[in-house]
Write an enzyme that holds these catalytic residues in place. Sequence first.
Site, mmCIF file in Angstrom:
data_model
loop_
_atom_site.group_PDB
_atom_site.id
_atom_site.type_symbol
_atom_site.label_atom_id
_atom_site.label_comp_id
_atom_site.label_asym_id
_atom_site.label_seq_id
_atom_site.Cartn_x
_atom_site.Cartn_y
_atom_site.Cartn_z
ATOM 1 N N ASP A 8 -19.980 -19.191 -11.701
ATOM 2 C CA ASP A 8 -20.663 -18.487 -12.751
ATOM 3 C C ASP A 8 -20.176 -18.970 -14.055
ATOM 4 O O ASP A 8 -19.289 -19.894 -14.102
ATOM 5 C CB ASP A 8 -20.739 -17.209 -12.530
ATOM 6 C CG ASP A 8 -19.423 -16.510 -12.879
ATOM 7 O OD1 ASP A 8 -18.433 -17.054 -13.170
ATOM 8 O OD2 ASP A 8 -19.659 -15.245 -13.109
ATOM 9 N N HIS A 9 -20.764 -18.374 -15.168
ATOM 10 C CA HIS A 9 -20.235 -18.575 -16.630
ATOM 11 C C HIS A 9 -18.709 -18.554 -16.520
ATOM 12 O O HIS A 9 -17.958 -19.362 -17.199
ATOM 13 C CB HIS A 9 -20.909 -18.076 -17.637
ATOM 14 C CG HIS A 9 -20.797 -16.565 -17.370
ATOM 15 N ND1 HIS A 9 -21.950 -15.712 -16.395
ATOM 16 C CD2 HIS A 9 -20.152 -15.531 -17.919
ATOM 17 C CE1 HIS A 9 -21.396 -14.629 -16.465
ATOM 18 N NE2 HIS A 9 -20.589 -14.357 -17.293
ATOM 19 N N CYS A 65 -15.547 -17.394 -10.139
ATOM 20 C CA CYS A 65 -15.898 -16.678 -10.974
ATOM 21 C C CYS A 65 -14.904 -15.843 -11.724
ATOM 22 O O CYS A 65 -13.865 -16.389 -11.841
ATOM 23 C CB CYS A 65 -17.024 -15.556 -10.310
ATOM 24 S SG CYS A 65 -16.008 -14.588 -9.229
ATOM 25 N N GLY A 70 -16.687 -11.304 -6.915
ATOM 26 C CA GLY A 70 -17.998 -11.079 -6.558
ATOM 27 C C GLY A 70 -18.616 -12.132 -5.902
ATOM 28 O O GLY A 70 -19.512 -12.132 -4.736
ATOM 29 N N HIS A 98 -5.328 -17.466 9.987
ATOM 30 C CA HIS A 98 -5.695 -16.271 10.862
ATOM 31 C C HIS A 98 -7.197 -16.060 10.644
ATOM 32 O O HIS A 98 -7.742 -15.375 11.629
ATOM 33 C CB HIS A 98 -5.097 -15.203 10.174
ATOM 34 C CG HIS A 98 -3.585 -15.168 10.358
ATOM 35 N ND1 HIS A 98 -2.838 -13.972 10.282
ATOM 36 C CD2 HIS A 98 -2.480 -15.913 10.735
ATOM 37 C CE1 HIS A 98 -1.572 -14.108 10.403
ATOM 38 N NE2 HIS A 98 -1.392 -15.602 10.883
ATOM 39 N N ARG A 136 -10.346 -12.446 17.410
ATOM 40 C CA ARG A 136 -10.655 -11.588 16.198
ATOM 41 C C ARG A 136 -11.611 -12.219 15.431
ATOM 42 O O ARG A 136 -12.477 -11.333 14.883
ATOM 43 C CB ARG A 136 -9.374 -11.356 15.316
ATOM 44 C CG ARG A 136 -8.369 -10.781 16.438
ATOM 45 C CD ARG A 136 -6.729 -10.613 15.596
ATOM 46 N NE ARG A 136 -5.939 -9.977 16.635
ATOM 47 C CZ ARG A 136 -4.646 -10.139 16.740
ATOM 48 N NH1 ARG A 136 -4.164 -11.038 15.595
ATOM 49 N NH2 ARG A 136 -3.917 -9.773 17.436
HETATM 50 C C1 RB5 Z 1 -18.624 -11.800 -15.074
HETATM 51 O O1 RB5 Z 1 -18.507 -11.069 -16.168
HETATM 52 C C2 RB5 Z 1 -17.876 -11.406 -13.844
HETATM 53 O O2 RB5 Z 1 -18.330 -10.134 -13.477
HETATM 54 C C3 RB5 Z 1 -17.652 -12.389 -12.519
HETATM 55 O O3 RB5 Z 1 -17.513 -13.558 -13.027
HETATM 56 C C4 RB5 Z 1 -16.945 -11.812 -11.492
HETATM 57 O O4 RB5 Z 1 -15.711 -11.786 -11.715
HETATM 58 C C5 RB5 Z 1 -17.527 -11.018 -10.694
HETATM 59 O O5 RB5 Z 1 -16.737 -10.629 -9.521
#
Ligand code: RB5
Length: 146
Positions: A8-9, A65, A70, A98, A136
């Site tokens: 992401d950014h 990210c 996330g 694992h 597992r």
């Molecule tokens: C973006 O601000 C942030 O929430 C994202 O990059 C990430 O860390 C989410 O888990």
Amino acid sequence: MKVSIASDHAGFEQKQLLAAYLVECGHEVIDRGPQSADRVDYPDFAVLVGEDVAAGTAQRGVLVCGTGIGMAIAACKVNGVRAANIVSTEFAALCREHNDANVITLSGRFVSLEDNKAILDTFFATEFGGGRHTGRVQKIMDIESK
Ligand code: RB5
């Protein structure tokens, strides 16, 4: 190895540099974006890499990210993906040995580029251990069909 990568950014700058590093290391890289540091939503990119790995278009996925958290949560929603959020080389080895992780998620804000390169080196160099881990991991995958 064929590797699908996205961010992401918050992970964009490291994604660009890590994609180039993977090419230097001899991997074939599919860059699923973004192509600028404009604000985006990480699940939109996690799914692209997850689908590449699940479909076999790529053997491994790399997602960056802010924290990696996330991206891991989102990528694990794609059937066939075992994504692990990794901040150390020790965990990079263990997620392969694992858990047979096929996607690694990295922090672009809290882990340095050099440390993430070392983490990727370990992730790509480590084989799944098999043996007692096989059943597992199979139990994890069986959750998808419940
Ligand atoms: C973006 O601000 C942030 O929430 C994202 O990059 C990430 O860390 C989410 O888990």
